[in-house]
Design a protein around this motif. Structure first.
Motif, PDB file in Angstrom:
ATOM      1  N   GLN A  31      -7.806  14.580  -2.599  1.00 41.07           N
ATOM      2  CA  GLN A  31      -6.772  13.862  -1.847  1.00 41.07           C
ATOM      3  C   GLN A  31      -7.321  12.513  -1.363  1.00 41.07           C
ATOM      4  O   GLN A  31      -6.662  11.490  -1.496  1.00 41.07           O
ATOM      5  N   LEU A  32      -8.517  12.532  -0.812  1.00 37.99           N
ATOM      6  CA  LEU A  32      -9.133  11.285  -0.337  1.00 37.99           C
ATOM      7  C   LEU A  32      -9.400  10.318  -1.486  1.00 37.99           C
ATOM      8  O   LEU A  32      -9.156   9.113  -1.361  1.00 37.99           O
ATOM      9  N   LEU A  33      -9.891  10.836  -2.594  1.00 42.49           N
ATOM     10  CA  LEU A  33     -10.136   9.998  -3.768  1.00 42.49           C
ATOM     11  C   LEU A  33      -8.834   9.378  -4.256  1.00 42.49           C
ATOM     12  O   LEU A  33      -8.782   8.185  -4.572  1.00 42.49           O
ATOM     13  N   GLY A  34      -7.789  10.186  -4.287  1.00 40.89           N
ATOM     14  CA  GLY A  34      -6.489   9.678  -4.712  1.00 40.89           C
ATOM     15  C   GLY A  34      -5.996   8.555  -3.830  1.00 40.89           C
ATOM     16  O   GLY A  34      -5.505   7.522  -4.315  1.00 40.89           O
ATOM     17  N   MET A  35      -6.130   8.713  -2.532  1.00 45.09           N
ATOM     18  CA  MET A  35      -5.682   7.674  -1.604  1.00 45.09           C
ATOM     19  C   MET A  35      -6.548   6.417  -1.741  1.00 45.09           C
ATOM     20  O   MET A  35      -6.047   5.306  -1.636  1.00 45.09           O
ATOM     21  N   LEU A  36      -7.833   6.597  -1.994  1.00 47.38           N
ATOM     22  CA  LEU A  36      -8.731   5.456  -2.177  1.00 47.38           C
ATOM     23  C   LEU A  36      -8.336   4.649  -3.414  1.00 47.38           C
ATOM     24  O   LEU A  36      -8.247   3.414  -3.365  1.00 47.38           O
ATOM     25  N   VAL A  37      -8.062   5.335  -4.502  1.00 42.28           N
ATOM     26  CA  VAL A  37      -7.660   4.646  -5.730  1.00 42.28           C
ATOM     27  C   VAL A  37      -6.343   3.907  -5.510  1.00 42.28           C
ATOM     28  O   VAL A  37      -6.185   2.756  -5.927  1.00 42.28           O
ATOM     29  N   PHE A  38      -5.393   4.553  -4.832  1.00 40.97           N
ATOM     30  CA  PHE A  38      -4.129   3.879  -4.541  1.00 40.97           C
ATOM     31  C   PHE A  38      -4.361   2.620  -3.697  1.00 40.97           C
ATOM     32  O   PHE A  38      -3.720   1.597  -3.903  1.00 40.97           O
ATOM     33  N   SER A  39      -5.277   2.687  -2.742  1.00 42.60           N
ATOM     34  CA  SER A  39      -5.523   1.508  -1.896  1.00 42.60           C
ATOM     35  C   SER A  39      -6.139   0.372  -2.696  1.00 42.60           C
ATOM     36  O   SER A  39      -5.921  -0.797  -2.381  1.00 42.60           O
ATOM     37  N   TRP A  40      -6.892   0.697  -3.740  1.00 46.67           N
ATOM     38  CA  TRP A  40      -7.464  -0.339  -4.603  1.00 46.67           C
ATOM     39  C   TRP A  40      -6.380  -1.038  -5.420  1.00 46.67           C
ATOM     40  O   TRP A  40      -6.561  -2.174  -5.852  1.00 46.67           O
ATOM     41  N   MET A  41      -5.265  -0.347  -5.660  1.00 46.77           N
ATOM     42  CA  MET A  41      -4.202  -0.909  -6.489  1.00 46.77           C
ATOM     43  C   MET A  41      -3.414  -2.001  -5.777  1.00 46.77           C
ATOM     44  O   MET A  41      -2.772  -2.820  -6.431  1.00 46.77           O
ATOM     45  N   THR A  42      -3.426  -2.002  -4.468  1.00 42.32           N
ATOM     46  CA  THR A  42      -2.645  -2.993  -3.735  1.00 42.32           C
ATOM     47  C   THR A  42      -3.518  -4.201  -3.412  1.00 42.32           C
ATOM     48  O   THR A  42      -4.701  -4.051  -3.102  1.00 42.32           O
ATOM     49  N   PRO A  43      -2.930  -5.404  -3.467  1.00 41.95           N
ATOM     50  CA  PRO A  43      -3.720  -6.606  -3.194  1.00 41.95           C
ATOM     51  C   PRO A  43      -3.997  -6.822  -1.705  1.00 41.95           C
ATOM     52  O   PRO A  43      -4.709  -7.740  -1.342  1.00 41.95           O
ATOM     53  N   PHE A  44      -3.431  -5.979  -0.861  1.00 39.09           N
ATOM     54  CA  PHE A  44      -3.665  -6.089   0.577  1.00 39.09           C
ATOM     55  C   PHE A  44      -4.380  -4.848   1.066  1.00 39.09           C
ATOM     56  O   PHE A  44      -4.499  -3.858   0.349  1.00 39.09           O
ATOM     57  N   LYS A  45      -4.875  -4.897   2.281  1.00 43.63           N
ATOM     58  CA  LYS A  45      -5.576  -3.767   2.893  1.00 43.63           C
ATOM     59  C   LYS A  45      -4.557  -2.868   3.590  1.00 43.63           C
ATOM     60  O   LYS A  45      -3.928  -3.291   4.567  1.00 43.63           O
ATOM     61  N   ASP A  46      -4.383  -1.659   3.083  1.00 46.76           N
ATOM     62  CA  ASP A  46      -3.397  -0.734   3.641  1.00 46.76           C
ATOM     63  C   ASP A  46      -3.616  -0.493   5.133  1.00 46.76           C
ATOM     64  O   ASP A  46      -2.665  -0.529   5.915  1.00 46.76           O
ATOM     65  N   ALA A 106      10.278  -2.218 -14.022  1.00 47.75           N
ATOM     66  CA  ALA A 106      11.726  -2.016 -13.965  1.00 47.75           C
ATOM     67  C   ALA A 106      12.412  -2.926 -12.949  1.00 47.75           C
ATOM     68  O   ALA A 106      13.636  -3.005 -12.917  1.00 47.75           O
ATOM     69  N   THR A 107      11.623  -3.592 -12.139  1.00 52.18           N
ATOM     70  CA  THR A 107      12.181  -4.498 -11.130  1.00 52.18           C
ATOM     71  C   THR A 107      11.618  -5.903 -11.333  1.00 52.18           C
ATOM     72  O   THR A 107      10.874  -6.407 -10.490  1.00 52.18           O
ATOM     73  N   PRO A 108      12.005  -6.554 -12.452  1.00 52.29           N
ATOM     74  CA  PRO A 108      11.476  -7.900 -12.714  1.00 52.29           C
ATOM     75  C   PRO A 108      11.935  -8.872 -11.632  1.00 52.29           C
ATOM     76  O   PRO A 108      13.038  -8.781 -11.107  1.00 52.29           O
ATOM     77  N   GLY A 109      11.064  -9.772 -11.291  1.00 56.88           N
ATOM     78  CA  GLY A 109      11.382 -10.745 -10.259  1.00 56.88           C
ATOM     79  C   GLY A 109      11.196 -10.211  -8.846  1.00 56.88           C
ATOM     80  O   GLY A 109      11.445 -10.911  -7.876  1.00 56.88           O
ATOM     81  N   LEU A 110      10.766  -8.981  -8.743  1.00 60.19           N
ATOM     82  CA  LEU A 110      10.553  -8.357  -7.428  1.00 60.19           C
ATOM     83  C   LEU A 110       9.106  -7.887  -7.375  1.00 60.19           C
ATOM     84  O   LEU A 110       8.755  -6.880  -7.985  1.00 60.19           O
ATOM     85  N   LYS A 111       8.276  -8.629  -6.719  1.00 55.13           N
ATOM     86  CA  LYS A 111       6.856  -8.263  -6.595  1.00 55.13           C
ATOM     87  C   LYS A 111       6.745  -7.232  -5.471  1.00 55.13           C
ATOM     88  O   LYS A 111       6.816  -7.565  -4.289  1.00 55.13           O
ATOM     89  N   VAL A 112       6.595  -5.963  -5.849  1.00 50.85           N
ATOM     90  CA  VAL A 112       6.632  -4.853  -4.901  1.00 50.85           C
ATOM     91  C   VAL A 112       5.589  -5.025  -3.803  1.00 50.85           C
ATOM     92  O   VAL A 112       5.899  -4.875  -2.614  1.00 50.85           O
ATOM     93  N   SER A 113       4.363  -5.336  -4.177  1.00 53.43           N
ATOM     94  CA  SER A 113       3.295  -5.443  -3.176  1.00 53.43           C
ATOM     95  C   SER A 113       3.590  -6.545  -2.160  1.00 53.43           C
ATOM     96  O   SER A 113       3.298  -6.384  -0.970  1.00 53.43           O
ATOM     97  N   GLU A 114       4.186  -7.646  -2.602  1.00 53.72           N
ATOM     98  CA  GLU A 114       4.533  -8.720  -1.665  1.00 53.72           C
ATOM     99  C   GLU A 114       5.594  -8.271  -0.671  1.00 53.72           C
ATOM    100  O   GLU A 114       5.517  -8.562   0.523  1.00 53.72           O
TER     101      GLU A 114
END
Length: 130
Positions: A18-33, A93-101
């Motif tokens: 679970q912790l590893l999974g959350m760590l990998v997900f946090s690496w995917m976002t350009p900001f600090k969760d 599936a959501t072009p023009g919509l930067k989810v992380s932003e």
């Protein structure tokens, strides 16, 4: 005694995955969760909560349906790859919509939708775990 040992090992493995999974997900976002959560960013909290619940659902079903730690880890890996793919497919599936932003800007609608994408994917993938 063997049953108790196996139970303890299983719990430790589940927590680590679970912790590893959350760590990998946090690496995917350009900001600090965690920074965003400290700021009170509800959208990031919703998305992060969805990630946590989704990985927990996959882990729970994998643990329930498998007696081997190795199969549990294998099915978690399969499910986790599906969650990552769901995120990237959502982005495509959501072009023009930067989810992380939008998450970083606190767009709760995106946070809720992404949470639902994660939870829906985890339920669907969990039905495949045998």
């Amino acid at each position: 005694m063997v049953v108790v040992t196996n139970l303890i090992i299983s719990i430790v493995v589940i927590i680590l995955l679970q912790l590893l999974g959350m760590l990998v997900f946090s690496w995917m976002t350009p900001f600090k969760d965690m920074e965003e959560l400290r700021k009170g960013n509800t959208a990031v909290g919703l998305a992060l909560g969805g990630k946590f619940m989704a990985t927990a659902i996959i882990l729970g079903v994998a643990a329930y349906t498998n007696t081997s730690i190795w199969y549990l880890m294998l099915w978690f890996a399969v499910g986790y790859v599906c969650l990552i793919a769901a995120y990237w497919l959502f982005e495509l599936a959501t072009p023009g919509l930067k989810v992380s932003e939008h998450l970083q800007q606190g767009n709760n609608a995106i946070g809720i939708l992404l949470c639902a994408v994660y939870l829906g994917t985890s339920f669907a993938v969990s039905s495949l775990i045998v």
